[in-house]
Design a protein around this motif. Structure first.
Motif, PDB file in Angstrom:
ATOM      1  N   GLY A  57     -19.123   9.615  97.996  1.00  0.00           N
ATOM      2  CA  GLY A  57     -17.866  10.155  98.481  1.00  0.00           C
ATOM      3  C   GLY A  57     -17.951  11.624  98.832  1.00  0.00           C
ATOM      4  N   ASN A  58     -16.786  12.262  98.852  1.00  0.00           N
ATOM      5  CA  ASN A  58     -16.752  13.678  99.215  1.00  0.00           C
ATOM      6  C   ASN A  58     -16.963  14.565  97.989  1.00  0.00           C
ATOM      7  OD1 ASN A  58     -14.186  14.382  97.971  1.00  0.00           O
ATOM      8  ND2 ASN A  58     -13.158  13.397  99.696  1.00  0.00           N
ATOM      9  N   LEU A  59     -16.973  15.858  98.216  1.00  0.00           N
ATOM     10  CA  LEU A  59     -17.297  16.827  97.175  1.00  0.00           C
ATOM     11  C   LEU A  59     -16.431  16.662  95.929  1.00  0.00           C
ATOM     12  CD1 LEU A  59     -18.868  19.377  96.294  1.00  0.00           C
ATOM     13  CD2 LEU A  59     -17.105  20.721  97.466  1.00  0.00           C
ATOM     14  N   MET A  60     -15.125  16.598  96.082  1.00  0.00           N
ATOM     15  CA  MET A  60     -14.241  16.533  94.920  1.00  0.00           C
ATOM     16  C   MET A  60     -14.339  15.175  94.216  1.00  0.00           C
ATOM     17  SD  MET A  60     -13.450  19.583  94.901  1.00  0.00           S
ATOM     18  CE  MET A  60     -12.483  19.567  93.416  1.00  0.00           C
ATOM     19  N   GLN A  61     -14.480  14.098  94.981  1.00  0.00           N
ATOM     20  CA  GLN A  61     -14.659  12.776  94.370  1.00  0.00           C
ATOM     21  C   GLN A  61     -15.927  12.760  93.526  1.00  0.00           C
ATOM     22  OE1 GLN A  61     -14.692  10.644  98.096  1.00  0.00           O
ATOM     23  NE2 GLN A  61     -12.584   9.913  97.833  1.00  0.00           N
ATOM     24  N   TYR A  62     -16.993  13.341  94.074  1.00  0.00           N
ATOM     25  CA  TYR A  62     -18.270  13.377  93.370  1.00  0.00           C
ATOM     26  C   TYR A  62     -18.162  14.197  92.082  1.00  0.00           C
ATOM     27  CZ  TYR A  62     -23.256  14.077  92.508  1.00  0.00           C
ATOM     28  OH  TYR A  62     -24.494  14.119  91.932  1.00  0.00           O
ATOM     29  N   PRO A  67     -18.967  15.164  86.405  1.00  0.00           N
ATOM     30  CA  PRO A  67     -18.530  16.515  86.018  1.00  0.00           C
ATOM     31  C   PRO A  67     -19.656  17.434  85.556  1.00  0.00           C
ATOM     32  CG  PRO A  67     -17.797  14.885  84.410  1.00  0.00           C
ATOM     33  CD  PRO A  67     -18.398  14.127  85.550  1.00  0.00           C
ATOM     34  N   ASP A  68     -20.784  16.884  85.149  1.00  0.00           N
ATOM     35  CA  ASP A  68     -21.893  17.720  84.678  1.00  0.00           C
ATOM     36  C   ASP A  68     -22.893  18.068  85.783  1.00  0.00           C
ATOM     37  OD1 ASP A  68     -20.825  17.703  82.128  1.00  0.00           O
ATOM     38  OD2 ASP A  68     -21.951  15.909  81.540  1.00  0.00           O
ATOM     39  N   SER A  69     -22.609  17.656  87.023  1.00  0.00           N
ATOM     40  CA  SER A  69     -23.544  17.949  88.114  1.00  0.00           C
ATOM     41  C   SER A  69     -23.551  19.451  88.404  1.00  0.00           C
ATOM     42  CB  SER A  69     -23.177  17.159  89.368  1.00  0.00           C
ATOM     43  OG  SER A  69     -21.900  17.537  89.813  1.00  0.00           O
ATOM     44  N   SER A  70     -24.614  19.904  89.024  1.00  0.00           N
ATOM     45  CA  SER A  70     -24.779  21.329  89.322  1.00  0.00           C
ATOM     46  C   SER A  70     -23.905  21.720  90.513  1.00  0.00           C
ATOM     47  CB  SER A  70     -26.239  21.653  89.636  1.00  0.00           C
ATOM     48  OG  SER A  70     -26.348  22.984  90.099  1.00  0.00           O
ATOM     49  N   ARG A  71     -22.832  22.401  90.216  1.00  0.00           N
ATOM     50  CA  ARG A  71     -21.936  22.879  91.272  1.00  0.00           C
ATOM     51  C   ARG A  71     -22.630  23.931  92.125  1.00  0.00           C
ATOM     52  NH1 ARG A  71     -16.602  21.143  89.693  1.00  0.00           N
ATOM     53  NH2 ARG A  71     -16.838  20.013  87.750  1.00  0.00           N
ATOM     54  N   THR A  72     -23.469  24.729  91.502  1.00  0.00           N
ATOM     55  CA  THR A  72     -24.207  25.757  92.235  1.00  0.00           C
ATOM     56  C   THR A  72     -25.134  25.108  93.261  1.00  0.00           C
ATOM     57  OG1 THR A  72     -24.110  27.203  90.308  1.00  0.00           O
ATOM     58  CG2 THR A  72     -25.731  27.754  92.004  1.00  0.00           C
ATOM     59  N   PHE A  73     -25.806  24.022  92.889  1.00  0.00           N
ATOM     60  CA  PHE A  73     -26.695  23.294  93.810  1.00  0.00           C
ATOM     61  C   PHE A  73     -25.904  22.764  95.005  1.00  0.00           C
ATOM     62  CE2 PHE A  73     -28.553  19.176  95.108  1.00  0.00           C
ATOM     63  CZ  PHE A  73     -29.781  19.631  95.595  1.00  0.00           C
ATOM     64  N   VAL A 102     -17.226  17.498 103.128  1.00  0.00           N
ATOM     65  CA  VAL A 102     -18.542  17.662 102.515  1.00  0.00           C
ATOM     66  C   VAL A 102     -18.812  16.362 101.760  1.00  0.00           C
ATOM     67  CG1 VAL A 102     -19.966  18.967 100.897  1.00  0.00           C
ATOM     68  CG2 VAL A 102     -18.215  20.159 102.249  1.00  0.00           C
ATOM     69  N   LEU A 103     -19.706  15.544 102.296  1.00  0.00           N
ATOM     70  CA  LEU A 103     -20.067  14.295 101.637  1.00  0.00           C
ATOM     71  C   LEU A 103     -21.311  14.524 100.794  1.00  0.00           C
ATOM     72  CD1 LEU A 103     -19.456  11.696 104.490  1.00  0.00           C
ATOM     73  CD2 LEU A 103     -17.900  12.418 102.665  1.00  0.00           C
ATOM     74  N   CYS A 163     -13.327  29.231 100.082  1.00  0.00           N
ATOM     75  CA  CYS A 163     -12.222  28.441  99.496  1.00  0.00           C
ATOM     76  C   CYS A 163     -12.736  27.121  98.939  1.00  0.00           C
ATOM     77  CB  CYS A 163     -11.154  28.165 100.564  1.00  0.00           C
ATOM     78  SG  CYS A 163     -10.273  29.621 101.133  1.00  0.00           S
ATOM     79  N   THR A 164     -13.626  26.471  99.657  1.00  0.00           N
ATOM     80  CA  THR A 164     -14.187  25.195  99.213  1.00  0.00           C
ATOM     81  C   THR A 164     -15.023  25.395  97.957  1.00  0.00           C
ATOM     82  OG1 THR A 164     -14.176  24.369 101.472  1.00  0.00           O
ATOM     83  CG2 THR A 164     -15.623  23.241  99.933  1.00  0.00           C
ATOM     84  N   SER A 165     -15.796  26.485  97.911  1.00  0.00           N
ATOM     85  CA  SER A 165     -16.619  26.772  96.735  1.00  0.00           C
ATOM     86  C   SER A 165     -15.756  27.001  95.501  1.00  0.00           C
ATOM     87  CB  SER A 165     -17.490  28.009  96.985  1.00  0.00           C
ATOM     88  OG  SER A 165     -18.349  27.783  98.080  1.00  0.00           O
ATOM     89  N   ILE A 166     -14.674  27.735  95.662  1.00  0.00           N
ATOM     90  CA  ILE A 166     -13.769  27.980  94.547  1.00  0.00           C
ATOM     91  C   ILE A 166     -13.137  26.679  94.077  1.00  0.00           C
ATOM     92  CG2 ILE A 166     -11.555  29.055  93.929  1.00  0.00           C
ATOM     93  CD1 ILE A 166     -12.467  31.441  95.730  1.00  0.00           C
ATOM     94  N   GLN A 167     -12.727  25.831  95.017  1.00  0.00           N
ATOM     95  CA  GLN A 167     -12.136  24.543  94.637  1.00  0.00           C
ATOM     96  C   GLN A 167     -13.151  23.682  93.890  1.00  0.00           C
ATOM     97  OE1 GLN A 167      -9.444  22.807  97.198  1.00  0.00           O
ATOM     98  NE2 GLN A 167      -9.124  21.095  95.850  1.00  0.00           N
ATOM     99  N   ALA A 168     -14.428  23.826  94.237  1.00  0.00           N
ATOM    100  CA  ALA A 168     -15.480  23.058  93.556  1.00  0.00           C
ATOM    101  C   ALA A 168     -15.799  23.643  92.182  1.00  0.00           C
ATOM    102  CB  ALA A 168     -16.739  23.034  94.419  1.00  0.00           C
ATOM    103  N   GLY A 169     -15.218  24.789  91.870  1.00  0.00           N
ATOM    104  CA  GLY A 169     -15.427  25.368  90.548  1.00  0.00           C
ATOM    105  C   GLY A 169     -16.545  26.382  90.459  1.00  0.00           C
ATOM    106  N   VAL A 170     -16.979  26.892  91.617  1.00  0.00           N
ATOM    107  CA  VAL A 170     -18.030  27.911  91.637  1.00  0.00           C
ATOM    108  C   VAL A 170     -17.388  29.179  92.186  1.00  0.00           C
ATOM    109  CG1 VAL A 170     -20.254  28.594  92.591  1.00  0.00           C
ATOM    110  CG2 VAL A 170     -19.827  26.210  92.004  1.00  0.00           C
ATOM    111  N   SER A 171     -17.459  30.241  91.428  1.00  0.00           N
ATOM    112  CA  SER A 171     -16.888  31.505  91.933  1.00  0.00           C
ATOM    113  C   SER A 171     -17.817  32.660  91.671  1.00  0.00           C
ATOM    114  CB  SER A 171     -15.540  31.768  91.299  1.00  0.00           C
ATOM    115  OG  SER A 171     -15.613  31.694  89.895  1.00  0.00           O
TER     116      SER A 171
END
Length: 171
Positions: A57-62, A67-73, A102-103, A163-171
């Motif tokens: 799926g997309n970034l947020m679904q994934y 939840p433990d995947s590398s957001r930085t990656f 972003v799939l 904005c997408t990076s922040i939504q993904a939890g990376v700031s």
């Protein structure tokens, strides 16, 4: 009948523009274009763009499912894909970068998709790289110049990336 013809022509123009941009893009962080099809008949014609299936799926679904995947990656992959687009000849402005576009591949890599609002830029002699919009963007991820001036630039993609990076939890 003329309205049906007008709608069909509009569909073909939109499909052609997206295919022209997407078909030549080759990068691990850009979803691969496989082909297209036009199906239906008369007033029920649809354009279908074909790519690999991304079961994650997309970034947020994934991120919800993993939840433990590398957001930085994932954000690094998005940045690589965006750098590729902006370095492409001619440069490509995505124009609608957001988590839904972003799939995540089977290998867990971020891949940019949905080039329906993208524009290829020819470098102007002034060095400025802008293109006018077609009232197609997501306000939440849109920069000042898109909202006020209705002009997309490389910087408007960078703003959407942030904005997408922040939504993904990376700031």
């Amino acid at each position: 009948m003329p309205e049906q013809i007008k709608q069909t022509r509009k569909l073909i123009r939109h499909l052609t523009r997206e295919v022209k941009i997407w078909k030549d893009l080759r990068h691990p962080n850009v979803l691969e274009f496989i082909g297209y099809a036009i199906v239906g008949e008369r007033s029920d014609i649809k354009g279908i763009l074909v790519s690999r299936w991304c079961a994650n799926g997309n970034l947020m679904q994934y991120l919800r499912a993993h939840p433990d995947s590398s957001r930085t990656f994932l954000v690094y992959g998005m940045a690589n894909g965006l750098h590729y687009l902006h370095s492409h000849k001619p440069a490509v402005i995505h124009g609608d970068l957001k988590p839904e576009n972003v799939l995540i591949s089977d290998q867990g890599e971020a891949q940019l998709c949905d080039f329906g609002l993208s524009r290829a830029l020819n470098e102007l002699s002034t060095g400025a790289q802008t293109t006018s919009t077609m009232l197609g963007y997501t306000i939440r991820y849109s920069s000042y110049e898109v909202l006020i001036e209705e002009a997309k630039t490389v910087f408007s993609d960078v703003y959407a990336f942030g904005c997408t990076s922040i939504q993904a939890g990376v700031s």
